[in-house]
Write an enzyme that holds these catalytic residues in place. Structure first.
Site, PDB file in Angstrom:
ATOM      1  N   ARG A 127     -29.631   0.140 -16.934  1.00  0.00           N
ATOM      2  CA  ARG A 127     -30.466  -0.647 -17.842  1.00  0.00           C
ATOM      3  C   ARG A 127     -31.695   0.132 -18.284  1.00  0.00           C
ATOM      4  O   ARG A 127     -32.080   0.089 -19.438  1.00  0.00           O
ATOM      5  CB  ARG A 127     -30.893  -1.958 -17.164  1.00  0.00           C
ATOM      6  CG  ARG A 127     -31.719  -2.850 -18.084  1.00  0.00           C
ATOM      7  CD  ARG A 127     -32.227  -4.103 -17.368  1.00  0.00           C
ATOM      8  NE  ARG A 127     -32.900  -4.969 -18.301  1.00  0.00           N
ATOM      9  CZ  ARG A 127     -34.168  -4.816 -18.697  1.00  0.00           C
ATOM     10  NH1 ARG A 127     -34.887  -3.819 -18.219  1.00  0.00           N
ATOM     11  NH2 ARG A 127     -34.719  -5.633 -19.568  1.00  0.00           N
ATOM     12  N   GLU A 141     -23.184  -6.632 -13.911  1.00  0.00           N
ATOM     13  CA  GLU A 141     -24.015  -6.306 -12.763  1.00  0.00           C
ATOM     14  C   GLU A 141     -23.187  -5.574 -11.716  1.00  0.00           C
ATOM     15  O   GLU A 141     -22.156  -6.082 -11.252  1.00  0.00           O
ATOM     16  CB  GLU A 141     -24.592  -7.591 -12.151  1.00  0.00           C
ATOM     17  CG  GLU A 141     -25.786  -7.395 -11.287  1.00  0.00           C
ATOM     18  CD  GLU A 141     -27.090  -7.296 -12.072  1.00  0.00           C
ATOM     19  OE1 GLU A 141     -28.141  -7.096 -11.456  1.00  0.00           O
ATOM     20  OE2 GLU A 141     -27.041  -7.438 -13.313  1.00  0.00           O
ATOM     21  N   LYS A 152     -26.731 -15.728 -10.739  1.00  0.00           N
ATOM     22  CA  LYS A 152     -27.480 -14.503 -11.037  1.00  0.00           C
ATOM     23  C   LYS A 152     -27.281 -13.527  -9.880  1.00  0.00           C
ATOM     24  O   LYS A 152     -27.827 -13.711  -8.799  1.00  0.00           O
ATOM     25  CB  LYS A 152     -28.959 -14.807 -11.249  1.00  0.00           C
ATOM     26  CG  LYS A 152     -29.769 -13.618 -11.737  1.00  0.00           C
ATOM     27  CD  LYS A 152     -31.205 -14.032 -12.028  1.00  0.00           C
ATOM     28  CE  LYS A 152     -31.996 -12.859 -12.590  1.00  0.00           C
ATOM     29  NZ  LYS A 152     -32.110 -11.747 -11.624  1.00  0.00           N
ATOM     30  N   VAL A 186       3.749   1.767  -1.364  1.00  0.00           N
ATOM     31  CA  VAL A 186       4.275   2.018  -2.702  1.00  0.00           C
ATOM     32  C   VAL A 186       3.164   2.545  -3.613  1.00  0.00           C
ATOM     33  O   VAL A 186       3.366   3.494  -4.385  1.00  0.00           O
ATOM     34  CB  VAL A 186       4.898   0.733  -3.297  1.00  0.00           C
ATOM     35  CG1 VAL A 186       5.361   0.972  -4.728  1.00  0.00           C
ATOM     36  CG2 VAL A 186       6.058   0.272  -2.426  1.00  0.00           C
ATOM     37  N   ASP A 193     -27.655 -10.316  -7.606  1.00  0.00           N
ATOM     38  CA  ASP A 193     -28.789  -9.458  -7.264  1.00  0.00           C
ATOM     39  C   ASP A 193     -28.292  -8.020  -7.134  1.00  0.00           C
ATOM     40  O   ASP A 193     -27.964  -7.549  -6.043  1.00  0.00           O
ATOM     41  CB  ASP A 193     -29.427  -9.941  -5.952  1.00  0.00           C
ATOM     42  CG  ASP A 193     -30.882  -9.527  -5.847  1.00  0.00           C
ATOM     43  OD1 ASP A 193     -31.445  -9.090  -6.855  1.00  0.00           O
ATOM     44  OD2 ASP A 193     -31.451  -9.648  -4.749  1.00  0.00           O
ATOM     45  N   CYS A 246     -59.644  14.236  -3.889  1.00  0.00           N
ATOM     46  CA  CYS A 246     -58.994  13.501  -2.810  1.00  0.00           C
ATOM     47  C   CYS A 246     -57.496  13.813  -2.785  1.00  0.00           C
ATOM     48  O   CYS A 246     -56.825  13.721  -3.824  1.00  0.00           O
ATOM     49  CB  CYS A 246     -59.208  12.003  -2.996  1.00  0.00           C
ATOM     50  SG  CYS A 246     -58.369  10.998  -1.753  1.00  0.00           S
ATOM     51  N   CYS A 262     -59.902  11.381   2.317  1.00  0.00           N
ATOM     52  CA  CYS A 262     -60.855  12.490   2.151  1.00  0.00           C
ATOM     53  C   CYS A 262     -62.192  12.241   2.847  1.00  0.00           C
ATOM     54  O   CYS A 262     -63.068  13.110   2.841  1.00  0.00           O
ATOM     55  CB  CYS A 262     -61.082  12.772   0.670  1.00  0.00           C
ATOM     56  SG  CYS A 262     -61.905  11.417  -0.209  1.00  0.00           S
ATOM     57  N   CYS A 306     -61.778   5.192  -4.379  1.00  0.00           N
ATOM     58  CA  CYS A 306     -62.285   6.517  -4.041  1.00  0.00           C
ATOM     59  C   CYS A 306     -62.503   7.235  -5.362  1.00  0.00           C
ATOM     60  O   CYS A 306     -61.614   7.239  -6.227  1.00  0.00           O
ATOM     61  CB  CYS A 306     -61.280   7.281  -3.181  1.00  0.00           C
ATOM     62  SG  CYS A 306     -61.732   9.013  -2.904  1.00  0.00           S
ATOM     63  N   LYS A 322     -34.571 -19.455 -11.399  1.00  0.00           N
ATOM     64  CA  LYS A 322     -34.675 -18.794 -10.101  1.00  0.00           C
ATOM     65  C   LYS A 322     -34.846 -19.814  -8.974  1.00  0.00           C
ATOM     66  O   LYS A 322     -35.430 -20.879  -9.169  1.00  0.00           O
ATOM     67  CB  LYS A 322     -35.866 -17.818 -10.094  1.00  0.00           C
ATOM     68  CG  LYS A 322     -35.839 -16.788 -11.207  1.00  0.00           C
ATOM     69  CD  LYS A 322     -34.727 -15.776 -11.022  1.00  0.00           C
ATOM     70  CE  LYS A 322     -35.041 -14.763  -9.947  1.00  0.00           C
ATOM     71  NZ  LYS A 322     -36.100 -13.830 -10.294  1.00  0.00           N
ATOM     72  N   GLU A 371     -23.981 -19.411 -14.807  1.00  0.00           N
ATOM     73  CA  GLU A 371     -23.396 -18.388 -13.953  1.00  0.00           C
ATOM     74  C   GLU A 371     -24.402 -18.032 -12.860  1.00  0.00           C
ATOM     75  O   GLU A 371     -25.611 -18.117 -13.072  1.00  0.00           O
ATOM     76  CB  GLU A 371     -23.064 -17.129 -14.768  1.00  0.00           C
ATOM     77  CG  GLU A 371     -22.159 -17.379 -15.966  1.00  0.00           C
ATOM     78  CD  GLU A 371     -22.132 -16.180 -16.908  1.00  0.00           C
ATOM     79  OE1 GLU A 371     -21.667 -15.113 -16.485  1.00  0.00           O
ATOM     80  OE2 GLU A 371     -22.591 -16.318 -18.064  1.00  0.00           O
ATOM     81  N   ASP A 414       0.494   4.206  -2.718  1.00  0.00           N
ATOM     82  CA  ASP A 414       0.199   5.588  -2.333  1.00  0.00           C
ATOM     83  C   ASP A 414       1.255   6.551  -2.865  1.00  0.00           C
ATOM     84  O   ASP A 414       0.942   7.664  -3.309  1.00  0.00           O
ATOM     85  CB  ASP A 414       0.126   5.703  -0.809  1.00  0.00           C
ATOM     86  CG  ASP A 414      -1.069   4.958  -0.226  1.00  0.00           C
ATOM     87  OD1 ASP A 414      -2.019   4.672  -0.996  1.00  0.00           O
ATOM     88  OD2 ASP A 414      -1.045   4.656   0.975  1.00  0.00           O
ATOM     89  N   ASP A 470       0.820  -1.214   0.000  1.00  0.00           N
ATOM     90  CA  ASP A 470       0.000   0.000   0.000  1.00  0.00           C
ATOM     91  C   ASP A 470       0.849   1.256   0.000  1.00  0.00           C
ATOM     92  O   ASP A 470       0.506   2.259  -0.647  1.00  0.00           O
ATOM     93  CB  ASP A 470      -0.917   0.012   1.231  1.00  0.00           C
ATOM     94  CG  ASP A 470      -2.013  -1.036   1.142  1.00  0.00           C
ATOM     95  OD1 ASP A 470      -2.190  -1.609   0.051  1.00  0.00           O
ATOM     96  OD2 ASP A 470      -2.684  -1.280   2.162  1.00  0.00           O
ATOM     97  N   LYS A 519     -26.860 -19.963 -20.254  1.00  0.00           N
ATOM     98  CA  LYS A 519     -26.796 -19.453 -21.619  1.00  0.00           C
ATOM     99  C   LYS A 519     -26.224 -20.533 -22.522  1.00  0.00           C
ATOM    100  O   LYS A 519     -25.281 -21.245 -22.139  1.00  0.00           O
ATOM    101  CB  LYS A 519     -25.887 -18.212 -21.701  1.00  0.00           C
ATOM    102  CG  LYS A 519     -26.322 -17.061 -20.819  1.00  0.00           C
ATOM    103  CD  LYS A 519     -25.307 -15.927 -20.877  1.00  0.00           C
ATOM    104  CE  LYS A 519     -25.693 -14.795 -19.934  1.00  0.00           C
ATOM    105  NZ  LYS A 519     -24.668 -13.732 -19.899  1.00  0.00           N
ATOM    106  N   SER A 556     -34.462  -8.454 -20.896  1.00  0.00           N
ATOM    107  CA  SER A 556     -34.619  -9.201 -19.659  1.00  0.00           C
ATOM    108  C   SER A 556     -34.630 -10.689 -20.006  1.00  0.00           C
ATOM    109  O   SER A 556     -34.703 -11.066 -21.183  1.00  0.00           O
ATOM    110  CB  SER A 556     -35.918  -8.809 -18.954  1.00  0.00           C
ATOM    111  OG  SER A 556     -37.023  -8.996 -19.808  1.00  0.00           O
ATOM    112  N   LEU A 557     -34.561 -11.538 -18.986  1.00  0.00           N
ATOM    113  CA  LEU A 557     -34.504 -12.977 -19.208  1.00  0.00           C
ATOM    114  C   LEU A 557     -35.822 -13.635 -18.819  1.00  0.00           C
ATOM    115  O   LEU A 557     -36.485 -13.221 -17.873  1.00  0.00           O
ATOM    116  CB  LEU A 557     -33.374 -13.597 -18.378  1.00  0.00           C
ATOM    117  CG  LEU A 557     -31.941 -13.198 -18.738  1.00  0.00           C
ATOM    118  CD1 LEU A 557     -30.964 -13.879 -17.793  1.00  0.00           C
ATOM    119  CD2 LEU A 557     -31.619 -13.541 -20.181  1.00  0.00           C
TER     120      LEU A 557
END
Length: 692
Positions: free
Chosen positions: A143, A180, A122, A41, A124, A450, A430, A445, A333, A120, A43, A39, A309, A88-89
């Site tokens: 996206r 991602e 997925k 070096v 999140d 309102c 209301c 309503c 999923k 692979e 810096d 670190d 894929k 999208s998939l």
């Protein structure tokens, strides 16, 4: 003069050397997780680079490590069109559904005997599209809706695992990378601890925290939160077929498979997920899926499934796309997570259409990486079906992007003091009576005054796809309505900075900026205004379709339901809704006030139609990305020559104009024997039509 020139060359050489050393050290630290440079070096080298660039600012380059964090916050994000759509998939929720998906793509390519999948995890997080020109990062975008996103390059530069320059000696002219962005769990927990100490609201989950971080206007905040990135898709214009390189692009790198693409991404300096696997059978995919169903819980980041894929890029190209998804990839999923908790209260939300939605207020419970304290109960029919009581123990479910919902009640655990819940008879906002049509499950309503309906209408009007009024968020709308400054969206255009400055925490600069944003909204096109009006069933796409046919508000307001329904893509329900909206006196008054304010209520007139052309009455469909023409441009040219353009292929279609990445429309056209045209053939046909 000669000495000065020699000095400049020496400085440039040292700058190049420093940047390469620092880039290599960053790659080892942030991507390989195997640092070799101490670190101290690092810096020292970084400080030397900063000092030289301060002394010679004209030699600063966009890919310099010092340019990762911008000094000035952005004023706003701009909308950009993706060079390649981010589809999208399709989802599969078990291996049986995956097998059904496999059977569907094999029917499209029945002669394929051997194939393999790249599996692979997925991640999140939030999808990003990165563009490199001559090896240098020039654009990063969210996206968005898959066609357009927000340009957030300044924030993308802060992510250390995204290279500012590709690690290639002779990079292609253009490289598109998809991946991602995500918050590691440790960073997420640290951020929430800091927010809790500061008395700020906690982020619900790492995905939302990542998305919110990427939309920060100050890139210094983004840098502090330490986002990470996994790359998973690579596109190099000029590579065609199975690794064949176009003659006019000899620098393009030929890859023939997804597996090779991931390896090339790694060589370029990206971090790719190390837990990928090449699977040669459905059984191997299932083994991978089953293994990670529990192993993923030990990972330092959130995952919610597996992406499979087809490995062959040639097979991917052959299969193409449906209207929504690629045929060659699927998201497998993991099952929805469920957990028991207790209903402490039931409240109702009133939406901008007056819809009253009951919401269960829950004892907080951890679910799918999220702290859940509220869950939708949908409507009165669902309430009756569940037979839900206050203080009931219920099972709550959440999966992916789905809003948490109560899936069942455990009546055997119901305490003696539990009370049955019934829907309110009057609007909680209301106090006017509510109404439930016989043919609908939703209670509404119907008081247009309102406050809840007004707040929803204002928030919708200011939203990104409508009038896009930057800075007019829910917090300000709430205060403006409570203070009586706004009674309709038209009142926005009467506001002054002086009025806004009377609101708590609204300073002079903020007030002036909001007034400017409101004034700018007057320039938004007629289609956005129509969408912003919030007419039931009229989304942004339907608004564009309607405004192409009815080029000003007076034409649409005077149209009969039959005339509206005759527009391609507009059905009877939408037509009735539009017709009814324009025949309410309050809405007619609103339109007149918007007209007086200078809001755009008309679009450009369509070009004159050539009724004598040989193309008159011919029906065209355009699919894929054309080389030079935008789809709207092609449509306008066809219509000007007397042709008709529709969105779907049928027996009545005369021509299919085919661009890159054509999907199911091309398959259907081939099956029906419909004539296909390239862009060049279309233009030639149009020229012939003009000569005739």
């Amino acid at each position: 003069m000669e000495t000065a020139s020699v000095d400049a060359i020496a400085v440039q050489q040292r700058l190049t050397e420093l940047r390469q050393l620092i880039q290599r050290a960053s790659y080892e630290y942030y991507v390989l997780d195997a640092p070799t440079m101490p670190d101290s070096v690092y810096d020292q080298l970084y400080r030397e680079l900063q000092d030289l660039e301060t002394q010679y600012p004209e030699l600063i380059t966009p890919d310099s490590p010092t340019q990762r964090v911008g000094e000035r916050p952005a004023s706003q994000f701009t909308s950009v069109r993706h060079n390649i759509p981010l589809y999208s998939l399709e989802n599969a929720f078990n291996v049986e559904e995956f097998a059904n998906w496999q059977e569907r793509w094999r029917r499209v390519a029945p002669t394929v005997a051997e194939f393999e999948y790249v599996c692979e995890l997925k991640i999140d997080g939030s999808a990003l599209a990165l563009t490199y020109e001559n090896g240098v990062l020039v654009r990063g975008a969210t996206r968005g809706d898959g066609i357009t996103g927000e340009e957030i390059t300044q924030n993308v530069r802060t992510i250390r695992s995204i290279p500012l320059r590709l690690s290639l000696d002779n990079p292609p002219p253009v490289v598109e990378v998809r991946g991602e962005a995500f918050l590691p769990l440790q960073s997420f927990e640290q951020i929430n601890q800091e927010r809790e100490k500061a008395g700020e609201a906690l982020f619900a989950n790492p995905r939302n925290a990542a998305a919110g971080t990427l939309r920060q206007l100050d890139s210094r905040i983004v840098a502090k939160r330490k986002l990470d990135f996994f790359a998973y898709t690579l596109h190099i214009p000029g590579v065609v077929g199975e690794g064949e390189v176009e003659p006019d692009n000899p620098s393009a790198l030929a890859v023939t498979s997804q597996w090779e693409s991931l390896e090339l991404l790694r060589q370029m300096g990206f971090r790719v997920n190390p837990n990928r696997q090449l699977c040669r059978s459905l059984a191997e995919v299932q083994e991978y899926y089953d293994r990670w169903s529990t192993a993923r819980l030990d990972l330092p980041y959130m995952t919610d499934g597996v992406v499979a894929k087809l490995n062959s890029l040639a097979l991917q190209e052959r299969l193409g796309f449906t209207q929504k998804f690629p045929r060659w990839a699927v998201a497998l999923k993991y099952p929805a997570e469920e957990s028991p908790t207790i209903v402490e209260n039931i409240s109702v939300n009133v939406g901008r259409t007056g819809a009253i939605t009951p919401v269960a207020e829950l004892r907080p419970v951890q679910l799918a990486g999220t702290t859940v304290s509220r869950a939708t109960l949908h409507n009165s029919d669902r309430i009756a079906e569940l037979d839900i009581h206050l203080l009931d123990t219920v099972i709550v479910r959440k999966a992916g992007e789905i809003i948490p919902e109560v899936v069942r009640v455990l009546p055997e655990l119901r305490p003696a003091e539990a009370r049955r819940y019934t829907m309110p008879t009057h609007c909680p906002e209301c106090n006017e009576p509510v109404f439930k049509p016989e043919d609908e499950a939703v209670t509404r309503c119907i008081n247009i005054s309102c406050p809840a309906i007004l707040r929803g209408a204002l928030i919708h009007w200011a939203s990104r796809d409508a009038l896009d009024i930057n800075g007019l968020g829910e917090k300000w709308v709430q205060q403006f309505v409570e203070r009586g400054l706004l009674h309709t969206v038209a009142d926005l255009y009467d506001l002054t900075a002086e009025q806004l400055m009377t609101i708590d925490r609204m300073g002079k600069k903020s007030a002036e900026n909001l007034i400017k944003a409101i004034a700018h909204s007057k320039t938004q096109p007629w289609s956005r205004v129509l969408y912003g009006l919030g007419i039931r069933h009229v989304g942004s796409v339907n608004a564009q379709v309607l405004t192409q046919q009815f080029t000003d508000v007076d034409q649409l307001a005077a149209a009969t339901p039959e005339a509206i329904a005759s527009v391609y893509g507009i059905g009877d329900e939408i037509a009735r809704s539009v017709h009814q909206w324009f025949h309410l006196e309050a809405n007619q008054t609103l339109i007149e006030r918007l007209r007086q304010a200078g809001v755009q209520l008309a679009g450009e007139a369509p070009p004159p139609v050539n009724t004598t052309s040989p193309l008159a009455g011919k029906t065209f469909v355009v699919t894929g990305t054309l080389p030079t023409l935008k789809r709207d441009e092609a449509k306008s040219l066809i219509q000007a020559a007397g042709g008709k353009v529709t969105d779907s292929v049928s027996k009545k279609t005369d021509y299919l104009v085919v661009g890159e990445d054509a999907g199911s429309k091309l398959d259907k056209a081939i099956a029906l024997g419909i004539t296909q045209l390239s862009e060049d053939q279309l233009l030639a046909l149009l020229r012939e039509s003009k000569q005739d």
